[in-house]
Design a protein around this motif. Structure first.
Motif, PDB file in Angstrom:
ATOM      1  N   GLY A  38       0.787  -1.238   0.000  1.00 46.11           N
ATOM      2  CA  GLY A  38       0.000   0.000   0.000  1.00 46.11           C
ATOM      3  C   GLY A  38       0.813   1.278   0.000  1.00 46.11           C
ATOM      4  N   SER A  40       4.133   1.664   1.939  1.00 43.61           N
ATOM      5  CA  SER A  40       5.235   1.820   2.908  1.00 43.61           C
ATOM      6  C   SER A  40       6.591   1.717   2.207  1.00 43.61           C
ATOM      7  CB  SER A  40       5.127   0.800   4.049  1.00 43.61           C
ATOM      8  OG  SER A  40       5.496  -0.489   3.617  1.00 43.61           O
ATOM      9  N   ALA A  41       6.718   0.842   1.234  1.00 47.44           N
ATOM     10  CA  ALA A  41       8.018   0.644   0.574  1.00 47.44           C
ATOM     11  C   ALA A  41       8.429   1.900  -0.200  1.00 47.44           C
ATOM     12  CB  ALA A  41       7.976  -0.558  -0.358  1.00 47.44           C
ATOM     13  N   PRO A  71      -4.084 -10.259   0.644  1.00 46.87           N
ATOM     14  CA  PRO A  71      -4.109  -9.917  -0.789  1.00 46.87           C
ATOM     15  C   PRO A  71      -5.365 -10.432  -1.500  1.00 46.87           C
ATOM     16  CG  PRO A  71      -2.517 -11.668  -0.322  1.00 46.87           C
ATOM     17  CD  PRO A  71      -2.958 -11.113   1.000  1.00 46.87           C
ATOM     18  N   VAL A  99       2.272  -9.163   0.400  1.00 46.74           N
ATOM     19  CA  VAL A  99       2.875  -8.920  -0.919  1.00 46.74           C
ATOM     20  C   VAL A  99       3.518 -10.216  -1.439  1.00 46.74           C
ATOM     21  CG1 VAL A  99       4.703  -7.655  -2.125  1.00 46.74           C
ATOM     22  CG2 VAL A  99       3.203  -6.459  -0.519  1.00 46.74           C
ATOM     23  N   LYS A 104       3.215 -14.889  -5.101  1.00 50.44           N
ATOM     24  CA  LYS A 104       3.199 -16.328  -5.413  1.00 50.44           C
ATOM     25  C   LYS A 104       2.003 -16.660  -6.311  1.00 50.44           C
ATOM     26  CE  LYS A 104       5.531 -17.823  -1.186  1.00 50.44           C
ATOM     27  NZ  LYS A 104       5.397 -18.424   0.152  1.00 50.44           N
ATOM     28  N   GLY A 154       3.754 -21.590   0.431  1.00 49.58           N
ATOM     29  CA  GLY A 154       2.327 -21.371   0.670  1.00 49.58           C
ATOM     30  C   GLY A 154       1.942 -19.915   0.481  1.00 49.58           C
ATOM     31  N   ILE A 182      15.768  -3.220   7.384  1.00 49.48           N
ATOM     32  CA  ILE A 182      14.643  -2.841   6.514  1.00 49.48           C
ATOM     33  C   ILE A 182      13.327  -2.897   7.290  1.00 49.48           C
ATOM     34  CG2 ILE A 182      13.298  -3.675   4.514  1.00 49.48           C
ATOM     35  CD1 ILE A 182      15.926  -4.244   3.103  1.00 49.48           C
ATOM     36  N   THR A 185      11.261   0.293  10.165  1.00 50.93           N
ATOM     37  CA  THR A 185      10.194   1.279   9.956  1.00 50.93           C
ATOM     38  C   THR A 185       8.806   0.754  10.330  1.00 50.93           C
ATOM     39  OG1 THR A 185      10.111   0.531   7.665  1.00 50.93           O
ATOM     40  CG2 THR A 185      11.406   2.510   8.096  1.00 50.93           C
ATOM     41  N   GLN A 190       2.617  -3.896  14.199  1.00 45.97           N
ATOM     42  CA  GLN A 190       2.994  -4.919  13.208  1.00 45.97           C
ATOM     43  C   GLN A 190       4.145  -5.780  13.720  1.00 45.97           C
ATOM     44  OE1 GLN A 190       1.320  -5.852  10.729  1.00 45.97           O
ATOM     45  NE2 GLN A 190      -0.039  -4.120  10.341  1.00 45.97           N
ATOM     46  N   ASP A 197       2.593 -14.161  15.363  1.00 49.45           N
ATOM     47  CA  ASP A 197       2.412 -15.094  14.232  1.00 49.45           C
ATOM     48  C   ASP A 197       3.512 -16.168  14.282  1.00 49.45           C
ATOM     49  OD1 ASP A 197       1.128 -16.117  11.997  1.00 49.45           O
ATOM     50  OD2 ASP A 197       2.076 -14.751  10.570  1.00 49.45           O
ATOM     51  N   HIS A 270      -5.138 -21.375  13.071  1.00 49.05           N
ATOM     52  CA  HIS A 270      -5.017 -20.619  11.827  1.00 49.05           C
ATOM     53  C   HIS A 270      -6.289 -20.661  10.987  1.00 49.05           C
ATOM     54  CE1 HIS A 270      -0.823 -19.702  12.398  1.00 49.05           C
ATOM     55  NE2 HIS A 270      -0.829 -19.046  11.244  1.00 49.05           N
TER      56      HIS A 270
HETATM   57  O1  NZQ Z   1       1.039  -2.298   2.445  1.00 50.12           O
HETATM   58  P1  NZQ Z   1       2.117  -1.470   3.021  1.00 50.12           P
HETATM   59  O2  NZQ Z   1       1.934  -0.014   2.839  1.00 50.12           O
HETATM   60  O3  NZQ Z   1       3.490  -1.935   2.593  1.00 50.12           O
HETATM   61  O4  NZQ Z   1       2.047  -1.644   4.636  1.00 50.12           O
HETATM   62  C1  NZQ Z   1       2.167  -2.889   5.265  1.00 50.12           C
HETATM   63  C2  NZQ Z   1       0.821  -3.409   5.769  1.00 50.12           C
HETATM   64  O5  NZQ Z   1      -0.077  -2.376   6.006  1.00 50.12           O
HETATM   65  C3  NZQ Z   1       2.948  -2.690   6.526  1.00 50.12           C
HETATM   66  N1  NZQ Z   1       4.405  -2.865   6.365  1.00 50.12           N
HETATM   67  C4  NZQ Z   1       5.060  -3.955   5.885  1.00 50.12           C
HETATM   68  N2  NZQ Z   1       6.388  -3.770   5.966  1.00 50.12           N
HETATM   69  C5  NZQ Z   1       6.584  -2.528   6.481  1.00 50.12           C
HETATM   70  C6  NZQ Z   1       5.313  -1.947   6.734  1.00 50.12           C
HETATM   71  N3  NZQ Z   1       5.181  -0.717   7.256  1.00 50.12           N
HETATM   72  C7  NZQ Z   1       6.296  -0.039   7.549  1.00 50.12           C
HETATM   73  N4  NZQ Z   1       7.536  -0.546   7.356  1.00 50.12           N
HETATM   74  C8  NZQ Z   1       7.727  -1.782   6.843  1.00 50.12           C
HETATM   75  N5  NZQ Z   1       8.981  -2.269   6.717  1.00 50.12           N
HETATM   76  O6  NZQ Z   1       2.482  -3.719   7.396  1.00 50.12           O
HETATM   77  C9  NZQ Z   1       1.122  -4.006   7.107  1.00 50.12           C
HETATM   78  C10 NZQ Z   1       0.886  -5.496   7.162  1.00 50.12           C
HETATM   79  O7  NZQ Z   1       1.578  -6.152   6.120  1.00 50.12           O
HETATM   80  P2  NZQ Z   1       1.223  -7.661   5.711  1.00 50.12           P
HETATM   81  O8  NZQ Z   1       2.136  -8.053   4.638  1.00 50.12           O
HETATM   82  O9  NZQ Z   1      -0.249  -7.782   5.490  1.00 50.12           O
HETATM   83  O10 NZQ Z   1       1.546  -8.440   7.078  1.00 50.12           O
HETATM   84  P3  NZQ Z   1       2.062  -9.915   7.325  1.00 50.12           P
HETATM   85  O11 NZQ Z   1       3.468 -10.062   6.925  1.00 50.12           O
HETATM   86  O12 NZQ Z   1       1.707 -10.199   8.728  1.00 50.12           O
HETATM   87  O13 NZQ Z   1       1.211 -10.838   6.336  1.00 50.12           O
HETATM   88  C11 NZQ Z   1      -0.103 -11.226   6.649  1.00 50.12           C
HETATM   89  C12 NZQ Z   1      -0.665 -12.086   5.528  1.00 50.12           C
HETATM   90  O14 NZQ Z   1       0.084 -13.316   5.411  1.00 50.12           O
HETATM   91  C13 NZQ Z   1      -0.797 -14.439   5.501  1.00 50.12           C
HETATM   92  C14 NZQ Z   1      -1.905 -13.897   6.372  1.00 50.12           C
HETATM   93  O15 NZQ Z   1      -3.070 -14.689   6.298  1.00 50.12           O
HETATM   94  C15 NZQ Z   1      -2.090 -12.506   5.816  1.00 50.12           C
HETATM   95  O16 NZQ Z   1      -2.839 -12.543   4.631  1.00 50.12           O
HETATM   96  N6  NZQ Z   1      -0.069 -15.620   5.975  1.00 50.12           N
HETATM   97  C16 NZQ Z   1       0.769 -16.219   5.118  1.00 50.12           C
HETATM   98  C17 NZQ Z   1       1.445 -17.377   5.448  1.00 50.12           C
HETATM   99  C18 NZQ Z   1       2.358 -18.048   4.481  1.00 50.12           C
HETATM  100  N7  NZQ Z   1       2.439 -17.616   3.255  1.00 50.12           N
HETATM  101  O17 NZQ Z   1       3.036 -19.008   4.833  1.00 50.12           O
HETATM  102  C19 NZQ Z   1       1.288 -18.028   6.751  1.00 50.12           C
HETATM  103  C20 NZQ Z   1       0.636 -17.171   7.770  1.00 50.12           C
HETATM  104  O18 NZQ Z   1       0.074 -18.001   8.773  1.00 50.12           O
HETATM  105  C21 NZQ Z   1      -0.407 -16.234   7.246  1.00 50.12           C
HETATM  106  O19 NZQ Z   1      -1.663 -16.876   7.112  1.00 50.12           O
END
Ligand code: NZQ
Ligand code: ZN
Length: 390
Positions: A38, A40-41, A71, A99, A104, A154, A182, A185, A190, A197, A270
């Motif tokens: 959204g 942040s990057a 997503p 992301v 993926k 996954g 990285i 921020t 989070q 998590d 989960h």
């Molecule tokens: O979107 P932006 O503007 O980048 O902001 C993000 C987002 O609002 C922000 N953010 C990320 N890095 C940042 C930052 N803000 C400032 N500085 C940074 N360096 O953080 C917010 C949340 O990001 P998101 O990617 O949604 O969080 P997360 O990494 O917790 O991912 C959650 C998603 O992963 C799935 C979840 O269900 C959810 O959809 N999962 C994926 C898994 C997998 N692939 O193995 C397993 C997990 O159990 C989980 O289900």
């Protein structure tokens, strides 16, 4: 120990300044799509730094921003079109779990000719690998330590009230750059999400029933104790490199297949959590903190041996009878979550009893009717957990 096959081809490039390795890691002649979230990057300047690295070898780069948390299929379809139209041959995900998961899906759907026009079907294979022959190769620059998506195959993709797991043998990242700096921020909430998590990923693969998986148990206990040691520090001191580096490495190792190989796995918390996020928008980790405690309260008999082991080895609880130790271990876990600012009740998020029927209906719709390490969590037991969590 149970039989297993363990495969993980992702190249991890860890530490401060490792972004400069991008030029070596991304094929020099690739036409690259950078995917991000959204904003942040962009705001933190990371996107500019990534572009500068890719420009060193004069690569053609296209950007796709706006992948939202959790997503969404529709947004990903826009990127899939770009990959096809622009003949992209490498994707670079710059972001957190959302992301990377979205990337993926883009990577596996874009070249899947047999699914052109009906890409949504690729969301509905559950834990069975999606039947595609290839995916666009991709790497990641991780910005949020939590999901382990940077070193597993996954993804979790959302479409309205469906939030569904997608797996493919072709969706391991080629590489992931893990520079703890990285992640400095990130807002506190989070970081707390990341700690929880990671904690629950470990619990889902550890706190089931004993099978003499001694390496897996000791490694899981090591991750849990590390998180307990560094949790408060990494939330409250965002620029404490060592604390954050440990969180980053724990979250990657908690869900890259290592601790789950050869042992039973639960994942009830989960699957209920995903329904809660789909219906309420509550962050993934926040659903987990609430549901894990309820899971233990409802299934303490089935998980008795491991709960006792967890109490003793992770929390050093050695006094009192078995039941008292289990009670203390659950209380200690709740205290830990609370001390990093994580609530542990649905009511803390103003989610009331009417959610219960809706989540149970979602679980039934999505075939999540035999959950847990023993397949004995029916919708009725999920209902009990949700009622316990209110
Ligand atoms: O979107 P932006 O503007 O980048 O902001 C993000 C987002 O609002 C922000 N953010 C990320 N890095 C940042 C930052 N803000 C400032 N500085 C940074 N360096 O953080 C917010 C949340 O990001 P998101 O990617 O949604 O969080 P997360 O990494 O917790 O991912 C959650 C998603 O992963 C799935 C979840 O269900 C959810 O959809 N999962 C994926 C898994 C997998 N692939 O193995 C397993 C997990 O159990 C989980 O289900
Ligand atoms: Zn998770």
């Amino acid at each position: 120990m149970l039989n297993f096959s363990f495969y993980n081809p992702t190249n991890i490039v860890f530490g401060e300044g490792q972004l400069q390795e991008l030029d070596n890691l991304v094929p020099k002649d690739a036409k690259v799509l950078i995917t991000y979230g959204g904003g942040s990057a962009k705001k933190t300047g990371l996107l500019d730094r990534v572009n500068a690295e890719l420009a060193k070898s004069g690569r053609t780069v296209v950007e796709f921003g706006g992948i939202p948390a959790n997503p969404k299929f529709e947004v990903l379809m826009d990127a899939i079109k770009i990959v096809r139209d622009e003949q992209i041959d490498f994707i670079l995900a710059v972001g957190g779990g959302s992301v990377i998961d979205g990337t993926k899906f883009i990577a596996l759907a874009a070249p899947a000719k047999a699914y052109e026009g009906r890409e949504k079907e690729l969301m509905h294979f559950g834990f069975t690998p999606v039947p595609v022959d290839s995916a666009v190769p991709f790497g990641t620059v991780l910005t949020l330590p939590a999901t382990g998506s940077e070193m597993n195959n996954g993804a979790v993709i959302s479409d309205g009230e469906d939030k569904l797991p997608v797996f493919s043998t072709h969706t391991f990242p080629k590489f992931s750059i893990l520079d703890p700096k990285i992640t400095f921020t990130l807002p506190k909430t989070q970081v707390a999400n990341g700690v929880v998590d990671t904690f629950i990923h470990t619990i889902e693969q550890y706190l089931t029933y004993p099978v003499e998986g001694r390496f897996q148990d000791r490694t899981a206990e090591g991750i849990l104790q590390t998180l307990i040691e560094i949790g408060e520090t990494t939330v409250n001191e965002p620029e404490n490199y060592d604390a954050r580096a440990n969180l980053v490495w724990c979250s990657t190792m908690a869900l890259n297949g290592l601790i789950g190989a050869g042992v039973p796995q639960d994942w009830t918390t989960h699957m209920i959590g995903h329904e809660l996020t789909a219906l309420t928008g509550l962050d993934h980790a926040k659903t987990l903190a609430v549901m894990q405690l309820a899971n233990w309260k409802v299934r303490r008999t089935e998980k008795r041996e491991k709960l006792i082991q967890y109490a003793e080895r992770v929390w050093d609880i050695r006094e009192g009878d078995d039941d008292a130790r289990i009670d203390q271990a659950i209380a200690k876990t709740e205290e830990f979550f609370n001390c990093i600012g994580m609530a542990t009740r649905l009511s803390d998020y103003e989610i009331g009893p009417d959610i219960v029927d809706r989540v149970v209906a979602g679980l039934e719709k999505h075939g999540m009717t035999k959950l847990s390490e023993r397949g004995d969590v029916t919708p009725e037991i999920s209902r009990k957990m949700l009622e316990t969590a209110l």
